[in-house]
Write an enzyme that holds these catalytic residues in place. Sequence first.
Site, short mmCIF file in Angstrom:
data_model
loop_
_atom_site.label_atom_id
_atom_site.label_comp_id
_atom_site.label_asym_id
_atom_site.label_seq_id
_atom_site.Cartn_x
_atom_site.Cartn_y
_atom_site.Cartn_z
N TYR A 55 2.01 -10.78 -76.66
CA TYR A 55 3.41 -11.18 -76.85
C TYR A 55 4.32 -9.97 -76.79
CZ TYR A 55 1.95 -15.81 -78.47
OH TYR A 55 1.42 -17.07 -78.55
N GLY A 84 4.17 -6.18 -70.80
CA GLY A 84 3.03 -7.09 -70.68
C GLY A 84 1.94 -6.48 -69.81
N TYR A 133 -0.26 -14.01 -65.31
CA TYR A 133 -1.71 -13.89 -65.30
C TYR A 133 -2.27 -14.05 -63.89
CZ TYR A 133 -1.10 -14.35 -70.33
OH TYR A 133 -0.69 -14.18 -71.62
N LYS A 156 -0.78 -13.22 -61.15
CA LYS A 156 -0.47 -11.97 -60.47
C LYS A 156 -1.48 -10.88 -60.85
CE LYS A 156 3.52 -9.26 -60.63
NZ LYS A 156 4.93 -9.17 -61.00
#
Length: 172
Positions: A97, A108, A142, A144
């Site tokens: 997060y 991220g 995800y 990617k």
Amino acid sequence: MMITILKCTFEDARALQTISVETFIETFQEQNSPEHLNAYLDKAYSLNQLKHELANRSSQFFFVYVGQEVAGYLKVNTDEAQSEAMGEEALEVERIYVKKKFQKHGLGKHLMNKAMEIAQEQKKKKIWLGVWEENENAIAFYQKKGFLQSGSHSFFMGDDEQVDLIMTKVLS
């Protein structure tokens, strides 16, 4: 923008609770009732629950800082700490997060790279995670990163049953 990733310690429990609640609310409050959201938060992010998770040797938490501010966090699990039985060759990214104001700055990616690094250090063959089927931004992120849907499971937000997609990436 100075980005640092540091492993959480038992003494970080309260800071972990703060970032966990803040980012979870930011991510899911628009699609869920306050009752379901609060029921989940009370259970998953109570101080006792987080201290229990921090004490588990098969779980690790990391904060990502921008300057001096905690901007997000990562939780990875191995062995029996995984939320699904995926075996000892797998590492689970249970939580990743980032605060809304820090999204779209590559944090991220930094956290996911940290999870990959841990998986490689521990000689894991795959890395997996569960993501809510309606969280399109996360699913795209995800994908990617090379994750493919490999299943699904139920996730309860209070007593509201929702579906999480299980996404897996095989490591070479």
